[in-house]
Design a protein around this motif. Sequence first.
Motif, PDB file in Angstrom:
ATOM      1  N   ILE A 161     -31.719  43.204 -44.517  1.00  0.00           N
ATOM      2  CA  ILE A 161     -30.316  43.248 -44.885  1.00  0.00           C
ATOM      3  C   ILE A 161     -29.731  41.758 -44.813  1.00  0.00           C
ATOM      4  O   ILE A 161     -30.230  40.789 -44.133  1.00  0.00           O
ATOM      5  N   ALA A 162     -29.031  41.284 -45.657  1.00  0.00           N
ATOM      6  CA  ALA A 162     -28.525  39.873 -45.482  1.00  0.00           C
ATOM      7  C   ALA A 162     -27.105  39.907 -45.343  1.00  0.00           C
ATOM      8  O   ALA A 162     -26.230  40.533 -45.842  1.00  0.00           O
ATOM      9  N   ASP A 163     -26.773  39.626 -43.922  1.00  0.00           N
ATOM     10  CA  ASP A 163     -25.284  39.759 -43.707  1.00  0.00           C
ATOM     11  C   ASP A 163     -24.699  38.437 -43.604  1.00  0.00           C
ATOM     12  O   ASP A 163     -24.990  37.431 -42.857  1.00  0.00           O
ATOM     13  N   THR A 164     -23.679  38.188 -44.445  1.00  0.00           N
ATOM     14  CA  THR A 164     -23.144  37.081 -44.515  1.00  0.00           C
ATOM     15  C   THR A 164     -21.959  36.966 -43.649  1.00  0.00           C
ATOM     16  O   THR A 164     -20.726  36.653 -44.033  1.00  0.00           O
ATOM     17  N   ARG A 165     -21.956  37.461 -42.510  1.00  0.00           N
ATOM     18  CA  ARG A 165     -20.721  37.582 -41.741  1.00  0.00           C
ATOM     19  C   ARG A 165     -20.400  36.267 -41.030  1.00  0.00           C
ATOM     20  O   ARG A 165     -21.133  35.401 -40.767  1.00  0.00           O
ATOM     21  N   VAL A 166     -18.887  35.950 -41.379  1.00  0.00           N
ATOM     22  CA  VAL A 166     -18.558  34.680 -40.961  1.00  0.00           C
ATOM     23  C   VAL A 166     -18.034  34.658 -39.329  1.00  0.00           C
ATOM     24  O   VAL A 166     -17.348  35.575 -39.193  1.00  0.00           O
ATOM     25  N   THR A 167     -18.318  33.673 -38.704  1.00  0.00           N
ATOM     26  CA  THR A 167     -18.016  33.736 -37.332  1.00  0.00           C
ATOM     27  C   THR A 167     -16.430  33.535 -37.432  1.00  0.00           C
ATOM     28  O   THR A 167     -15.827  32.687 -38.380  1.00  0.00           O
ATOM     29  N   LYS A 168     -15.628  33.997 -36.705  1.00  0.00           N
ATOM     30  CA  LYS A 168     -14.325  34.118 -36.788  1.00  0.00           C
ATOM     31  C   LYS A 168     -13.718  32.436 -36.621  1.00  0.00           C
ATOM     32  O   LYS A 168     -14.250  31.799 -35.799  1.00  0.00           O
ATOM     33  N   PHE A 175     -28.096  43.810 -49.171  1.00  0.00           N
ATOM     34  CA  PHE A 175     -29.589  44.086 -48.802  1.00  0.00           C
ATOM     35  C   PHE A 175     -30.631  44.328 -50.009  1.00  0.00           C
ATOM     36  O   PHE A 175     -30.024  44.261 -51.168  1.00  0.00           O
ATOM     37  N   THR A 222     -30.859  43.585 -39.118  1.00  0.00           N
ATOM     38  CA  THR A 222     -31.690  42.648 -40.055  1.00  0.00           C
ATOM     39  C   THR A 222     -32.736  43.627 -40.982  1.00  0.00           C
ATOM     40  O   THR A 222     -32.643  43.050 -42.271  1.00  0.00           O
TER      41      THR A 222
END
Lengths: 531, 228
Positions: A498-505, A489, A443
């Motif tokens: 960092i901005a991680d727009t990771r989607v949970t599967k 970022f 992050t």
Amino acid sequence: MAYDGSRDYGGGYDDSYDDRPEFRDGFRDLLPPEPGFDTSTYVPDVVKTFVVYLYRHIREKNVYEIHQMYEGSFQKLSDRLFKQSNWPHVDMIAPYVENDHVFCLLYKEMWFRHVYARLQPTLEQRCDSWDNYCNLFQVILHGNVNMQLPNQWLWDMVDEFIYQFQSFCQYRAKLKQKTDHELAVLRQIDEVWNVVGVLNYLQALIEKSMILQILEEEKEGNVTFTATDGYDYHGGTNVLKVLGYFSIVGLLRVHCLLGDYHSGLRALSPIDINQPGVFNTVIGCQITTIYYYGFANLMLRRYMDAIKSFNQVLLYIFKTKQYHQRSSQYDQILKKNEQMYALLAICLSLCPHPKLVEENVNNQLREKYAEKMLRMQRSDEAMFDELFSYACPKFITPSPPSYDEPLVNFNQDAYRLQLKLFLSEVRQQQLLSSIRSFLKLYTTISVAKLASFMDVDEPTLRVALLTYKHKTHVINNDGSVLSNADVDFYIDDDMVHIADTRVTKRFGDYFIRHIQKFDEIINELDRTQLE
Amino acid sequence: MPGAQAQPPQQPIYTIEQLVALNPYNPDILPDLESYVDEQVATQTYSLDCNLCLLRLYQFQPARMNVHIIIKVLVKALMALPATDFNLCMFLIPERLQMEETFLTLATLAHFLETSRFREFWDEANRNRDILEVVPGFEQAIQGYAIHVLSITYQRLPRSILAEAINVEGLSLDKFLEHQVNNNGWALEKGGKVVVLPLNEDNQPVLRRNTADSIPLEHVAKILPVLV
């Protein structure tokens, strides 16, 4: 071509061409012609009936029948009788259709298309075909036709027109194998398949048909065009309007072949590819539109737009390809399908956005390109080269060569230039994927630490981070900035946030779909009775 | 008729933009497009569509290619960064022309800018002033691009980085910063060693935005018959 109802067309037969007795059994009773028959003197009976019926249907504007004959019967007859030879010359069949000028032009158009598809056209045939297209388009542009033709045919006209132009440029560029006679002829025929001529015809079709105004007015609800698939149900003609519409796609294609992607996209702008339109009515048109649209966006670094459009059309092909298996275009559809998967693989390697790709498309993609995509993500330039070369359009050099200089083949020049520029873009993006993978793990991280992880010094890293930002932020036509990045970022002095727009599967949808599938299977099993 | 002079027939004068919109595939407008490039240079304006049209016509008729005009077009395209105009133009220029020295230089400059290597860029630019000075406003345009890239990346950045990016140092830099502080919302910290850039959408991406894994009711409704 005014309809005259008093004519009798050999009575006793059903109105529909395909219901004729000899065709009902699928051509089994058709005797092949005597060996060695010469199409310049002998017209087989089936061909006579074919042109008579086609002429009649065109005059009566039976679009459905025309389509059946054009798509089905023409192909069947070509397969049966003219696999390696020409159809009868137009002068031989003209007497059966009252020497109708327009029908003869249409027949010749189909005649030449057959030559290009099954045989090798000679230089003379290439020139004659160009003349034919000029005549045909002149007639249409002067508004002297009152026909309704199936959209498939009209699209094929534009498509073939550009294909023959492309073929001619390629042919002309292969100077080494030319005979002196051919060179002499080529020197003189500057206006045949001249790029300016081709572009001007397309432009003229667009302007004369006023298709741009029609599309504009349709948005306000004053005119129906898309709703009727371009056909005119009030007894008018659809030919000019629909040709104008398809010429818009034609312009996109020609511009891409010349390397001018920006103008191509601008030419396409009146058509909104996210809305259903007349381009959806012919699968060949839809595929061509999206293929070139996606490719142009790829070259403009607008990867998201490319990915979305490829995804849309690949899904469509996946769902509907079984219905086109018997079409003459099936091979073409499959080829473009494969090429678009390759382009999609390239786009996703440069701009990973797995959420944008639908599950079925994704599965197909993994099947074909999983390993190659991994290598591309590690900046394997050779892989990019391979896929790009496989999937790119056949670029052309539009200008005639100088026939005096030593003769070389330069048909590959245009392609080589585009490839070179594409690869240099790929090279500039080399560090991006490793930055991306590191950023996903944190992050916040200091610039110094990240630099040591990546084995570069701090200034190089700062430069790489700036490049990442620059390459993933696209400038729209109105000047606004759009971010392509899945990992974003910002830098605060010497800390990277960092901005991680990771989607949970998304497991939920996946499970639901499979629960339903299993339920169906169980029901199916219950229904089958074991003997 | 005494004294009467025949009036020249009034002809509508089309602007270049209109000419291009009307019929871009007409080789006759090539001279107009060439003089329009010079006009763009002189009046510090820019039109991508007209320049692309010109390059296209050159492609159709290579004998009429004017290398100096092409160079001006390329320099103008560089000034349009961060837009991809330079690449667009290069797609239309034949490879053998791109191998000439001036073009190689311009390609190198573009490469440096695309990969944000500003220091190397300004060094190379200094060595090639003769090419670049032809087009007024070049320096400011590139500085604008540099600032754009910095603004979408940094919230606060060390002054030295800024100096290197826009090739301005010392007192000129102080003046420049003062101007930005007064007009564009910049700020200075740590006695001028750190520059604070205004916040925009791109340099403050939202942190850890987890799109929830929510399932709409209709989807669940589909499997209720199975579960029951």
